[in-house]
Design an enzyme around this catalytic site. Structure first.
Site, PDB file in Angstrom:
ATOM      1  N   GLU A  17       0.841  -1.261  -0.078  1.00 24.73           N
ATOM      2  CA  GLU A  17       0.048   0.058  -0.060  1.00 24.73           C
ATOM      3  C   GLU A  17       0.741   1.222  -0.126  1.00 24.73           C
ATOM      4  O   GLU A  17       1.635   1.273   0.763  1.00 24.73           O
ATOM      5  CB  GLU A  17      -0.933  -0.209   1.306  1.00 24.73           C
ATOM      6  CG  GLU A  17      -1.642   1.330   1.409  1.00 24.73           C
ATOM      7  CD  GLU A  17      -2.944   0.945   2.106  1.00 24.73           C
ATOM      8  OE1 GLU A  17      -3.818   0.215   1.989  1.00 24.73           O
ATOM      9  OE2 GLU A  17      -3.213   1.594   3.072  1.00 24.73           O
ATOM     10  N   TYR A  49      -6.926   6.910  -0.255  1.00 21.80           N
ATOM     11  CA  TYR A  49      -7.553   8.091  -0.866  1.00 21.80           C
ATOM     12  C   TYR A  49      -7.857   9.038   0.414  1.00 21.80           C
ATOM     13  O   TYR A  49      -8.817   8.694   1.218  1.00 21.80           O
ATOM     14  CB  TYR A  49      -9.042   7.702  -1.485  1.00 21.80           C
ATOM     15  CG  TYR A  49      -9.856   8.492  -2.240  1.00 21.80           C
ATOM     16  CD1 TYR A  49      -9.562   8.991  -3.566  1.00 21.80           C
ATOM     17  CD2 TYR A  49     -10.856   9.125  -1.493  1.00 21.80           C
ATOM     18  CE1 TYR A  49     -10.232   9.970  -4.298  1.00 21.80           C
ATOM     19  CE2 TYR A  49     -11.673  10.132  -2.193  1.00 21.80           C
ATOM     20  CZ  TYR A  49     -11.383  10.291  -3.479  1.00 21.80           C
ATOM     21  OH  TYR A  49     -12.236  11.321  -4.406  1.00 21.80           O
ATOM     22  N   ALA A  51      -6.238   9.336   2.908  1.00 17.18           N
ATOM     23  CA  ALA A  51      -5.558   8.799   4.151  1.00 17.18           C
ATOM     24  C   ALA A  51      -4.150   9.245   4.284  1.00 17.18           C
ATOM     25  O   ALA A  51      -3.527   9.605   2.998  1.00 17.18           O
ATOM     26  CB  ALA A  51      -5.682   7.367   4.469  1.00 17.18           C
ATOM     27  N   ASP A 108     -14.231   8.581   6.695  1.00 20.60           N
ATOM     28  CA  ASP A 108     -14.608   8.950   7.987  1.00 20.60           C
ATOM     29  C   ASP A 108     -15.384  10.227   7.743  1.00 20.60           C
ATOM     30  O   ASP A 108     -15.057  11.087   7.092  1.00 20.60           O
ATOM     31  CB  ASP A 108     -13.423   9.017   9.058  1.00 20.60           C
ATOM     32  CG  ASP A 108     -13.026   7.931   9.510  1.00 20.60           C
ATOM     33  OD1 ASP A 108     -13.987   6.875   9.893  1.00 20.60           O
ATOM     34  OD2 ASP A 108     -11.842   7.208   9.222  1.00 20.60           O
ATOM     35  N   TYR A 142     -13.196  -5.569   9.481  1.00 17.54           N
ATOM     36  CA  TYR A 142     -12.772  -5.213  10.857  1.00 17.54           C
ATOM     37  C   TYR A 142     -12.659  -6.622  11.521  1.00 17.54           C
ATOM     38  O   TYR A 142     -13.803  -6.743  12.488  1.00 17.54           O
ATOM     39  CB  TYR A 142     -13.370  -4.041  11.339  1.00 17.54           C
ATOM     40  CG  TYR A 142     -13.155  -2.707  10.522  1.00 17.54           C
ATOM     41  CD1 TYR A 142     -12.350  -1.770  10.612  1.00 17.54           C
ATOM     42  CD2 TYR A 142     -14.208  -2.868   9.490  1.00 17.54           C
ATOM     43  CE1 TYR A 142     -12.206  -0.857   9.509  1.00 17.54           C
ATOM     44  CE2 TYR A 142     -14.254  -1.498   8.391  1.00 17.54           C
ATOM     45  CZ  TYR A 142     -13.240  -0.885   8.610  1.00 17.54           C
ATOM     46  OH  TYR A 142     -13.212   0.196   7.645  1.00 17.54           O
ATOM     47  N   HIS A 146     -15.488  -2.760  13.665  1.00 18.80           N
ATOM     48  CA  HIS A 146     -15.522  -1.238  13.534  1.00 18.80           C
ATOM     49  C   HIS A 146     -15.949  -0.442  14.735  1.00 18.80           C
ATOM     50  O   HIS A 146     -16.571  -0.683  15.318  1.00 18.80           O
ATOM     51  CB  HIS A 146     -16.175  -0.741  12.207  1.00 18.80           C
ATOM     52  CG  HIS A 146     -15.965   0.469  11.862  1.00 18.80           C
ATOM     53  ND1 HIS A 146     -16.854   1.335  12.138  1.00 18.80           N
ATOM     54  CD2 HIS A 146     -15.293   0.907  10.643  1.00 18.80           C
ATOM     55  CE1 HIS A 146     -16.319   2.535  11.885  1.00 18.80           C
ATOM     56  NE2 HIS A 146     -15.647   2.204  10.733  1.00 18.80           N
TER      57      HIS A 146
HETATM   58  P1  FAD Z   1     -18.861   0.927   6.185  1.00 18.04           P
HETATM   59  O1  FAD Z   1     -18.807  -0.434   5.500  1.00 18.04           O
HETATM   60  O2  FAD Z   1     -19.781   1.939   5.571  1.00 18.04           O
HETATM   61  O3  FAD Z   1     -19.072   0.695   7.465  1.00 18.04           O
HETATM   62  C1  FAD Z   1     -18.712   1.820   8.611  1.00 18.04           C
HETATM   63  C2  FAD Z   1     -19.715   1.558   9.741  1.00 18.04           C
HETATM   64  O4  FAD Z   1     -21.124   1.751   9.555  1.00 18.04           O
HETATM   65  C3  FAD Z   1     -19.499   0.195  10.411  1.00 18.04           C
HETATM   66  O5  FAD Z   1     -19.510   0.511  11.890  1.00 18.04           O
HETATM   67  C4  FAD Z   1     -20.337  -0.654  10.100  1.00 18.04           C
HETATM   68  O6  FAD Z   1     -20.871  -1.653  10.856  1.00 18.04           O
HETATM   69  C5  FAD Z   1     -21.715   0.324   9.935  1.00 18.04           C
HETATM   70  N1  FAD Z   1     -22.591  -0.064   8.874  1.00 18.04           N
HETATM   71  C6  FAD Z   1     -22.503  -0.285   7.532  1.00 18.04           C
HETATM   72  N2  FAD Z   1     -23.577  -0.783   7.057  1.00 18.04           N
HETATM   73  C7  FAD Z   1     -24.594  -0.129   7.794  1.00 18.04           C
HETATM   74  C8  FAD Z   1     -26.160  -0.184   7.878  1.00 18.04           C
HETATM   75  N3  FAD Z   1     -26.738  -0.560   6.869  1.00 18.04           N
HETATM   76  N4  FAD Z   1     -26.792   0.304   8.889  1.00 18.04           N
HETATM   77  C9  FAD Z   1     -26.026   0.674   9.936  1.00 18.04           C
HETATM   78  N5  FAD Z   1     -24.649   0.867  10.217  1.00 18.04           N
HETATM   79  C10 FAD Z   1     -24.066   0.354   9.161  1.00 18.04           C
HETATM   80  N6  FAD Z   1     -10.118   5.782   4.806  1.00 18.04           N
HETATM   81  C11 FAD Z   1      -9.859   6.856   4.061  1.00 18.04           C
HETATM   82  O7  FAD Z   1     -10.335   7.692   4.218  1.00 18.04           O
HETATM   83  N7  FAD Z   1      -9.208   6.565   2.913  1.00 18.04           N
HETATM   84  C12 FAD Z   1      -8.451   5.100   2.787  1.00 18.04           C
HETATM   85  O8  FAD Z   1      -7.781   5.247   1.842  1.00 18.04           O
HETATM   86  C13 FAD Z   1      -8.631   4.411   3.424  1.00 18.04           C
HETATM   87  N8  FAD Z   1      -8.464   2.877   3.369  1.00 18.04           N
HETATM   88  C14 FAD Z   1      -8.801   2.058   4.171  1.00 18.04           C
HETATM   89  C15 FAD Z   1      -8.323   0.630   3.942  1.00 18.04           C
HETATM   90  C16 FAD Z   1      -8.740  -0.461   4.687  1.00 18.04           C
HETATM   91  C17 FAD Z   1      -8.159  -1.844   4.485  1.00 18.04           C
HETATM   92  C18 FAD Z   1      -9.405  -0.300   5.854  1.00 18.04           C
HETATM   93  C19 FAD Z   1      -9.660  -1.182   6.721  1.00 18.04           C
HETATM   94  C20 FAD Z   1      -9.903   1.096   6.359  1.00 18.04           C
HETATM   95  C21 FAD Z   1      -9.424   2.272   5.221  1.00 18.04           C
HETATM   96  N9  FAD Z   1     -10.041   3.345   5.527  1.00 18.04           N
HETATM   97  C22 FAD Z   1      -9.631   4.724   4.677  1.00 18.04           C
HETATM   98  C23 FAD Z   1     -10.763   3.800   6.733  1.00 18.04           C
HETATM   99  C24 FAD Z   1     -12.272   3.766   6.826  1.00 18.04           C
HETATM  100  O9  FAD Z   1     -12.691   4.769   5.727  1.00 18.04           O
HETATM  101  C25 FAD Z   1     -12.988   4.017   7.963  1.00 18.04           C
HETATM  102  O10 FAD Z   1     -12.647   2.849   8.827  1.00 18.04           O
HETATM  103  C26 FAD Z   1     -14.365   4.273   8.125  1.00 18.04           C
HETATM  104  O11 FAD Z   1     -14.743   4.556   9.475  1.00 18.04           O
HETATM  105  C27 FAD Z   1     -15.166   2.870   7.684  1.00 18.04           C
HETATM  106  O12 FAD Z   1     -15.376   2.857   6.201  1.00 18.04           O
HETATM  107  P2  FAD Z   1     -16.170   1.441   5.603  1.00 18.04           P
HETATM  108  O13 FAD Z   1     -15.826   1.476   4.276  1.00 18.04           O
HETATM  109  O14 FAD Z   1     -15.514   0.387   6.470  1.00 18.04           O
HETATM  110  O15 FAD Z   1     -17.325   1.752   6.016  1.00 18.04           O
END
Ligand code: FAD
Length: 287
Positions: A17, A49, A51, A108, A142, A146
């Site tokens: 990465e 993106y 981060a 976030d 996670y 999460h």
């Molecule tokens: P989601 O999948 O939307 O989940 C977020 C939260 O919402 C979780 O608690 C989930 O349980 C909850 N949720 C999901 N669906 C629902 C629903 N229907 N109803 C209620 N709750 C729900 N961040 C950046 O800004 N740039 C990056 O490049 C970046 N790269 C990353 C790469 C990896 C491998 C990881 C693990 C994280 C990365 N992140 C990055 C951080 C990520 O953006 C954050 O962890 C963010 O808070 C959650 O993103 P997500 O895509 O997991 O969200």
């Protein structure tokens, strides 16, 4: 090449990465790091993106450079503050650069200022938007839940929803205890999540920083790891040796236990990647 096709080969792979340059910063130093990382022949290279301070507008440019170096790129894309039109523009740029893989993320909530427009609430909304448009789609998961979600069971149900929306694979948040990962995979499979999961490994080179990050993200630091950080956290050279050794040990254990895909959070530090790959040479060559 699509990551789902790489994973389908079923052999041990290591991917890396990088984060793109900050706004108005030169591309040169990041491109130099990317060249050295690509020379290690990772299975693919992801580009964050927004981060680690990297400018979002530079993700497509660095992903394009990764492709030119002959390595498949995985472009991260977040949707929390994005409009449908903005996502369409970003994906058009990626397609034009020949990027076939997108990591669909929520991102976030803005720390001050940026508007949340409401086109996308969860990452699953972005997956739905991009499904069927020719990209291979990944998402985040996670093993230690999460931080916004009260229970792992519920987090897994949300991952299943994301997978059902069209994910081809998921990459985990970093973890330092492989048993947590193994238990998580078993719970995912029991919970009906069948997509391939790539194990995210962070080689720790800054002990103090990782303690803070783990406190925020809820990542468990095993006693053995804490001892290392207590002893070497203030000595960069020693911490680098110890961080590379710890990450290598985790990866060897993962491979030995049948987890074939490992993603190393190399960030822009080729020297870390070079040392880990040197440690794994025989294993990756099929020994
Ligand atoms: P989601 O999948 O939307 O989940 C977020 C939260 O919402 C979780 O608690 C989930 O349980 C909850 N949720 C999901 N669906 C629902 C629903 N229907 N109803 C209620 N709750 C729900 N961040 C950046 O800004 N740039 C990056 O490049 C970046 N790269 C990353 C790469 C990896 C491998 C990881 C693990 C994280 C990365 N992140 C990055 C951080 C990520 O953006 C954050 O962890 C963010 O808070 C959650 O993103 P997500 O895509 O997991 O969200």
């Amino acid at each position: 090449m699509k990551i789902k096709d790489i994973l389908a080969q079923g052999r041990p792979t290591v991917s890396f990465e990088v984060f793109p340059p900050r706004k108005d910063a030169p591309f040169g130093p990041v491109e130099e790091a990317v060249k050295r990382l690509c020379a290690q022949r990772p299975a693919f290279m992801s580009v964050t993106y927004g981060a680690a301070g990297g400018a979002r507008a530079n993700t497509a440019g660095i992903a394009s450079f990764v492709q030119k170096c002959g390595i498949p790129a995985l472009a991260h894309l977040t949707c929390a503050t994005a409009t449908r039109a903005g996502i369409a523009g970003e994906t058009a740029r990626l397609r034009a650069a020949g990027v076939e893989n997108i990591l669909c993320l929520r991102g976030d909530p803005p720390a001050g200022g940026e508007a949340v427009c409401g086109d996308f609430i969860h990452a699953s909304d972005l997956v739905r938007e991009l499904a069927g448009k020719g990209f291979c789609l990944g998402g985040a998961c996670y093993p230690e839940c999460h931080p916004d979600c009260p229970h792992l069971e519920e987090d897994i149900a949300h991952l299943r929803e994301k997978a059902d929306a069209g994910l081809d694979f998921a990459t985990t948040q970093m973890f330092f205890d492989n048993n947590i990962f193994y238990r998580y995979i078993s719970r995912l499979r029991d919970g009906g999540v069948a997509i391939p999961v790539i194990a995210g490994i962070m080689p720790v080179t800054n002990g103090r920083q990782i303690e803070r990050i783990c406190r925020i993200s809820g990542t468990h630091l095993p006693g053995r790891f804490k001892t290392i950080v207590d002893r070497y956290g203030d000595k960069p050279g020693a911490m680098l040796d110890a961080g590379v050794a710890y990450a290598t040990e985790q990866i060897v254990d993962l491979f030995a236990n049948g987890t074939n895909a490992v993603h190393v959070y190399t960030m822009n530090r080729p020297e870390v990647a070079e040392r880990i790959m040197a440690n794994l040479r025989g294993i990756l060559a099929g020994g």
